[in-house]
Design a protein around this motif. Sequence first.
Motif, PDB file in Angstrom:
ATOM      1  N   PHE A 209       0.828  -1.205   0.000  1.00  0.00           N
ATOM      2  CA  PHE A 209       0.000   0.000   0.000  1.00  0.00           C
ATOM      3  C   PHE A 209       0.864   1.258   0.000  1.00  0.00           C
ATOM      4  N   ASN A 210       1.902   1.232   0.873  1.00  0.00           N
ATOM      5  CA  ASN A 210       2.606   2.480   1.182  1.00  0.00           C
ATOM      6  C   ASN A 210       3.857   2.696   0.354  1.00  0.00           C
ATOM      7  N   SER A 211       3.898   2.099  -0.845  1.00  0.00           N
ATOM      8  CA  SER A 211       4.977   2.361  -1.787  1.00  0.00           C
ATOM      9  C   SER A 211       4.394   2.630  -3.168  1.00  0.00           C
ATOM     10  N   VAL A 212       4.979   3.591  -3.875  1.00  0.00           N
ATOM     11  CA  VAL A 212       4.612   3.807  -5.273  1.00  0.00           C
ATOM     12  C   VAL A 212       5.054   2.589  -6.068  1.00  0.00           C
ATOM     13  N   SER A 213       4.163   2.067  -6.881  1.00  0.00           N
ATOM     14  CA  SER A 213       4.447   0.844  -7.639  1.00  0.00           C
ATOM     15  C   SER A 213       5.589   1.053  -8.615  1.00  0.00           C
ATOM     16  N   GLU A 214       6.591   0.180  -8.537  1.00  0.00           N
ATOM     17  CA  GLU A 214       7.753   0.252  -9.414  1.00  0.00           C
ATOM     18  C   GLU A 214       7.601  -0.635 -10.643  1.00  0.00           C
ATOM     19  N   LYS A 215       6.769  -1.662 -10.538  1.00  0.00           N
ATOM     20  CA  LYS A 215       6.538  -2.585 -11.650  1.00  0.00           C
ATOM     21  C   LYS A 215       5.049  -2.924 -11.744  1.00  0.00           C
ATOM     22  N   ALA A 216       4.581  -3.050 -12.979  1.00  0.00           N
ATOM     23  CA  ALA A 216       3.219  -3.524 -13.207  1.00  0.00           C
ATOM     24  C   ALA A 216       3.208  -4.343 -14.492  1.00  0.00           C
ATOM     25  N   PHE A 217       2.357  -5.370 -14.528  1.00  0.00           N
ATOM     26  CA  PHE A 217       2.363  -6.314 -15.640  1.00  0.00           C
ATOM     27  C   PHE A 217       0.952  -6.537 -16.162  1.00  0.00           C
ATOM     28  N   LEU A 218       0.852  -6.663 -17.467  1.00  0.00           N
ATOM     29  CA  LEU A 218      -0.386  -7.064 -18.130  1.00  0.00           C
ATOM     30  C   LEU A 218      -0.068  -8.242 -19.038  1.00  0.00           C
ATOM     31  N   GLU A 219      -0.823  -9.319 -18.888  1.00  0.00           N
ATOM     32  CA  GLU A 219      -0.689 -10.470 -19.787  1.00  0.00           C
ATOM     33  C   GLU A 219      -2.006 -10.664 -20.522  1.00  0.00           C
ATOM     34  N   SER A 309      -9.060  14.231  -9.580  1.00  0.00           N
ATOM     35  CA  SER A 309     -10.110  13.672 -10.440  1.00  0.00           C
ATOM     36  C   SER A 309     -11.100  12.815  -9.664  1.00  0.00           C
ATOM     37  N   MET A 310     -10.753  12.474  -8.428  1.00  0.00           N
ATOM     38  CA  MET A 310     -11.684  11.768  -7.543  1.00  0.00           C
ATOM     39  C   MET A 310     -12.495  12.756  -6.713  1.00  0.00           C
ATOM     40  N   GLY A 311     -12.217  14.039  -6.861  1.00  0.00           N
ATOM     41  CA  GLY A 311     -12.937  15.051  -6.105  1.00  0.00           C
ATOM     42  C   GLY A 311     -12.538  15.148  -4.643  1.00  0.00           C
ATOM     43  N   ILE A 312     -11.294  14.726  -4.337  1.00  0.00           N
ATOM     44  CA  ILE A 312     -10.865  14.735  -2.930  1.00  0.00           C
ATOM     45  C   ILE A 312      -9.544  15.498  -2.751  1.00  0.00           C
ATOM     46  N   ALA A 313      -9.291  16.469  -3.595  1.00  0.00           N
ATOM     47  CA  ALA A 313      -8.020  17.210  -3.517  1.00  0.00           C
ATOM     48  C   ALA A 313      -8.068  18.251  -2.399  1.00  0.00           C
ATOM     49  N   PHE A 314      -8.240  17.756  -1.173  1.00  0.00           N
ATOM     50  CA  PHE A 314      -8.322  18.641  -0.012  1.00  0.00           C
ATOM     51  C   PHE A 314      -6.932  19.185   0.351  1.00  0.00           C
ATOM     52  N   GLU A 315      -6.916  20.294   1.070  1.00  0.00           N
ATOM     53  CA  GLU A 315      -5.662  20.938   1.441  1.00  0.00           C
ATOM     54  C   GLU A 315      -5.913  21.828   2.659  1.00  0.00           C
ATOM     55  N   ASP A 316      -4.901  21.947   3.537  1.00  0.00           N
ATOM     56  CA  ASP A 316      -4.999  22.928   4.622  1.00  0.00           C
ATOM     57  C   ASP A 316      -3.644  23.591   4.853  1.00  0.00           C
ATOM     58  N   GLN A 317      -3.662  24.637   5.670  1.00  0.00           N
ATOM     59  CA  GLN A 317      -2.460  25.446   5.847  1.00  0.00           C
ATOM     60  C   GLN A 317      -1.381  24.701   6.628  1.00  0.00           C
ATOM     61  N   ASP A 318      -1.781  23.926   7.631  1.00  0.00           N
ATOM     62  CA  ASP A 318      -0.798  23.251   8.490  1.00  0.00           C
ATOM     63  C   ASP A 318      -0.113  22.076   7.804  1.00  0.00           C
ATOM     64  N   SER A 319      -0.869  21.273   7.048  1.00  0.00           N
ATOM     65  CA  SER A 319      -0.297  20.018   6.549  1.00  0.00           C
ATOM     66  C   SER A 319      -0.316  19.859   5.040  1.00  0.00           C
ATOM     67  N   GLY A 320      -0.820  20.828   4.312  1.00  0.00           N
ATOM     68  CA  GLY A 320      -0.714  20.791   2.862  1.00  0.00           C
ATOM     69  C   GLY A 320      -1.763  19.933   2.174  1.00  0.00           C
ATOM     70  N   GLN A 321      -1.404  19.406   0.998  1.00  0.00           N
ATOM     71  CA  GLN A 321      -2.334  18.695   0.125  1.00  0.00           C
ATOM     72  C   GLN A 321      -2.542  17.241   0.533  1.00  0.00           C
ATOM     73  N   LEU A 322      -3.716  16.738   0.228  1.00  0.00           N
ATOM     74  CA  LEU A 322      -3.966  15.298   0.274  1.00  0.00           C
ATOM     75  C   LEU A 322      -3.096  14.608  -0.778  1.00  0.00           C
ATOM     76  N   SER A 323      -2.664  13.384  -0.472  1.00  0.00           N
ATOM     77  CA  SER A 323      -1.962  12.577  -1.467  1.00  0.00           C
ATOM     78  C   SER A 323      -2.678  11.248  -1.637  1.00  0.00           C
ATOM     79  N   LEU A 324      -2.642  10.738  -2.870  1.00  0.00           N
ATOM     80  CA  LEU A 324      -3.286   9.467  -3.196  1.00  0.00           C
ATOM     81  C   LEU A 324      -2.290   8.612  -3.970  1.00  0.00           C
ATOM     82  N   ASN A 325      -2.133   7.376  -3.522  1.00  0.00           N
ATOM     83  CA  ASN A 325      -1.190   6.449  -4.164  1.00  0.00           C
ATOM     84  C   ASN A 325      -1.881   5.136  -4.489  1.00  0.00           C
ATOM     85  N   ILE A 326      -1.733   4.710  -5.749  1.00  0.00           N
ATOM     86  CA  ILE A 326      -2.171   3.368  -6.135  1.00  0.00           C
ATOM     87  C   ILE A 326      -1.016   2.423  -5.835  1.00  0.00           C
ATOM     88  N   GLY A 327      -1.123   1.692  -4.748  1.00  0.00           N
ATOM     89  CA  GLY A 327      -0.016   0.859  -4.293  1.00  0.00           C
ATOM     90  C   GLY A 327       0.051  -0.503  -4.965  1.00  0.00           C
TER      91      GLY A 327
END
Length: 461
Positions: A209-219, A309-327
Amino acid sequence: MNLQEKAISYKEEVINAIQEAIRIKSVEEAPLPGKPFGKGPAEALSYFLQLGESMGFEVENFDNYAGHIDFGSGDETIGILGHVDVVPEGEGWSHPPYAGEIEDGKIYGRGVLDDKGPMITCLYAMKAIKDSGLKTGKKIRMILGANEESGWGCMDHYFGKLNMPHPDLSFTPDSTFPVTFAEKGIMQVVLKKRYENSENIKIKGGNAFNSVSEKAFLEISEDSGKIISDHINSFNKDKNYKIEMEKKSGNLIFTSNGKSAHASRPDKGYNAISALMKLISESGYRGGALEEIGIFFSEKIKMETNGRSMGIAFEDQDSGQLSLNIGMISLENNNLEISVDIRYPVTVEKDAVLKGIEKNASEFGMEMEITGGKDPLYVPRDHFLVKTLMDVYKDVTGDMDAQPIAIGGGTYARAIKNCVAFGSLLKDQEDNMHQKDEYLEIGKIDTWLKIYAEAIYKLAK
């Protein structure tokens, strides 16, 4: 010899201990009798506790979930929280990930930054205080978990089931300097859908979950995949990370190559899963599950890391932008699973994020399952703990303009009250946690030892 000099005198021992710790592959595996997270995490926990015992500290192992190392006594306790487990190594290393090799003044290995190196350094900082004969009015307790990277079952066991007392003030060396006063909320969800007649297609990508995917495969069959293969050259043009193709047993296998990064900063990586889906969508592929998955990504995910594009690009002054990762992603035997890691700002309501994801997923007939998460952390900038650690950092480094920071990462600071992340990355250190060739510059150990020895002593005296 003052405290900082005493701490630095252990530098060679610190290097050797870090190398030995790295040689233990402490990735979570299937549980074994008495080893809830498998062999590796239990061995790593045992190593740390034995090292602490050899220094004259009192140690205790709590069922191989967690352990602690104690020094001194008092009515109050200063805690140092860290973990001995690591994320999977992934591919593409130029140095063996579990060898602790040294080259060009760097120690290479999985966990050297996250979190074995920093915790070894803190343990020797404790030893420096002890061996200097300095008086402390509080107990110092190092608390070690064996399941931070994949569930926090260690902390649930230690503080939950066993009801161990919370230290009065604590830090964890599992972020960056100077002091992390705010950590975004974390949620992990899996989007699922059952398809029919997609047995001839397989998709696989990512390993956590908590790593950006380095490899992906389609067969896919050669006939069905021709339109995708025809589009590869134009897709790869002017890109740093390529998608490759090979033919095997009448099928086409597409391999997407990305760049790994921690899910708290997915913008630092290049997501191989998202890139593969972009290729499928742009190729004009039509038909069944693969077309729909490609459209889902092209409309709702794209190559974004902020959830816009999911409509969840929230942001605040203390902690900045939301991040979303497809793990991770998997399509096999007609079952689709997409694993999503989100880090949301400290002032944003969790339900607002969940509703946005659920709404967008449901448009494609996907169900959402919440598999994990942590509430945000916020310790005021003027809190004694934050101010004390900031003062130590400034005194040792001379960085007088430094300010407390907010992060998207999740540390043990969330596990208890009055705890913040403090280091270990210095301003001029590359953050390669969770990446291939994770390394620690040996020259940074001096500063680490000085900072942690002073910080622990200032809090404990």
